[in-house]
Design a protein around this motif. Sequence first.
Motif, PDB file in Angstrom:
ATOM      1  N   HIS A 229       0.822  -1.212   0.000  1.00  0.00           N
ATOM      2  CA  HIS A 229       0.000   0.000   0.000  1.00  0.00           C
ATOM      3  C   HIS A 229       0.855   1.261   0.000  1.00  0.00           C
ATOM      4  O   HIS A 229       0.350   2.348  -0.316  1.00  0.00           O
ATOM      5  CB  HIS A 229      -0.950  -0.007   1.201  1.00  0.00           C
ATOM      6  N   GLY A 230       2.131   1.112   0.344  1.00  0.00           N
ATOM      7  CA  GLY A 230       3.034   2.254   0.272  1.00  0.00           C
ATOM      8  C   GLY A 230       3.336   2.672  -1.149  1.00  0.00           C
ATOM      9  O   GLY A 230       3.771   3.801  -1.398  1.00  0.00           O
ATOM     10  N   ARG A 231       3.113   1.745  -2.094  1.00  0.00           N
ATOM     11  CA  ARG A 231       3.344   2.055  -3.508  1.00  0.00           C
ATOM     12  C   ARG A 231       2.125   2.675  -4.178  1.00  0.00           C
ATOM     13  O   ARG A 231       2.154   2.998  -5.360  1.00  0.00           O
ATOM     14  CB  ARG A 231       3.756   0.778  -4.264  1.00  0.00           C
ATOM     15  N   ARG A 232       1.041   2.822  -3.427  1.00  0.00           N
ATOM     16  CA  ARG A 232      -0.176   3.379  -3.981  1.00  0.00           C
ATOM     17  C   ARG A 232      -0.383   4.800  -3.480  1.00  0.00           C
ATOM     18  O   ARG A 232       0.059   5.162  -2.391  1.00  0.00           O
ATOM     19  CB  ARG A 232      -1.388   2.519  -3.589  1.00  0.00           C
ATOM     20  N   ASN A 233      -1.083   5.582  -4.249  1.00  0.00           N
ATOM     21  CA  ASN A 233      -1.397   6.956  -3.845  1.00  0.00           C
ATOM     22  C   ASN A 233      -2.695   6.989  -3.059  1.00  0.00           C
ATOM     23  O   ASN A 233      -3.627   6.217  -3.322  1.00  0.00           O
ATOM     24  CB  ASN A 233      -1.519   7.860  -5.074  1.00  0.00           C
ATOM     25  N   GLY A 234      -2.759   7.893  -2.098  1.00  0.00           N
ATOM     26  CA  GLY A 234      -3.998   8.106  -1.365  1.00  0.00           C
ATOM     27  C   GLY A 234      -4.287   7.099  -0.284  1.00  0.00           C
ATOM     28  O   GLY A 234      -5.441   6.998   0.164  1.00  0.00           O
ATOM     29  N   THR A 235      -3.304   6.338   0.170  1.00  0.00           N
ATOM     30  CA  THR A 235      -3.523   5.394   1.265  1.00  0.00           C
ATOM     31  C   THR A 235      -2.784   5.875   2.514  1.00  0.00           C
ATOM     32  O   THR A 235      -1.929   6.769   2.456  1.00  0.00           O
ATOM     33  CB  THR A 235      -3.011   3.982   0.911  1.00  0.00           C
ATOM     34  N   THR A 236      -3.127   5.284   3.633  1.00  0.00           N
ATOM     35  CA  THR A 236      -2.465   5.645   4.887  1.00  0.00           C
ATOM     36  C   THR A 236      -0.971   5.389   4.829  1.00  0.00           C
ATOM     37  O   THR A 236      -0.184   6.079   5.489  1.00  0.00           O
ATOM     38  CB  THR A 236      -3.077   4.837   6.051  1.00  0.00           C
ATOM     39  N   TYR A 237      -0.582   4.405   4.013  1.00  0.00           N
ATOM     40  CA  TYR A 237       0.818   3.987   3.984  1.00  0.00           C
ATOM     41  C   TYR A 237       1.571   4.486   2.744  1.00  0.00           C
ATOM     42  O   TYR A 237       2.675   4.021   2.471  1.00  0.00           O
ATOM     43  CB  TYR A 237       0.880   2.457   4.044  1.00  0.00           C
TER      44      TYR A 237
END
Length: 343
Positions: A229-237
């Motif tokens: 999820h760190g590689r995605r935009n707009g997430t907590t991570y």
Amino acid sequence: MAGWQGSNSSVSSNETDLTIGFTSSAIAVFLFGTNFVPVKKFDTGDGMFFQWILCTAIWIVSLIVNLIQNCPRFWPLAMVGGFLWATGNVTVVPIVKTIGLGLGLLIWASFNLLTGWASSRFGWFGIDPEVVEKPVLNYVGAGLSVLSTILFLFVKTDIQSSSSSSESTPLLREHSINTSERRNEIRNDVSWVDNFSPVGKRIIGCSLAVIAGILYGSSFVPVLYIKDHGRRNGTTYTGASQFDLDYVFAHFSGIFLTSTIYFLIYCAIMKNHPKVYPEAIIPGFVSGILWALANCCWFLANRYLSAVVSFPIITAGLKNYFLLSIAFCIILAGSLSTAFSKV
């Protein structure tokens, strides 16, 4: 020319990653296979005090790693993985007392392998599924790794009965073995599983081993979830580190916190009279350091090989070495098949 240089650089980088990954896996297998050697001759009783000492050493190693990594951001979710591992770890002593180390290790290692591999390969628990170039080869590799564990059913376990010879008696107990106080302590050191019938012990032991394996195999999922999820935009991570060692401190903090809570609950149940074995402190501490270093290498293997590759390799190596000459070909074939399915 530029394209050729780029391709050549990519190949070189891939070879470096594979080298680091396989080296880390080999070190992890060796350390996991030897981390309990320091405590082999010492009485650990019901295991609760020992596991707390072990986890204390694990946390100290993670603190050093955290300082080396310049104190990366602490993600509390990574502590959940430590909770899962520590919860599985408290079942080890009852498992050994009911079905023995050999069968217990076979069961929990197999479910550890399957859970870790399948969750990474198919994207369970919200993590991204791993893409491999040769999926059939990957399935064959995982299958052969599980098959190799069956061979270890024939390994003689090192479980000792109450009538064990003086040759196998822990060294530090021999000085006081003739005192009536020590005899009464040994006689009263009865585990809760001792009250069950042989069939009941086998059912409990096998069930706990399955649970332990699933918990062990799921312990890396929170870190993988944060990275994905760190590689995605707009997430907590969003923007979370992609380097696995940056999560060691949080993961190991979860282990230490959980083990401390379990130990305090144990002390309360024992009415503040826990069974403490001082002779196991230093060996337990050394054992914890070895385990922590092994798990750090596993984090590196996840980074450079991916979890779908590292789990079959490392968990297939977490076995007794007595039948290595027989199982070697199958384990090697399974590991290589899994590894090259990614290439």
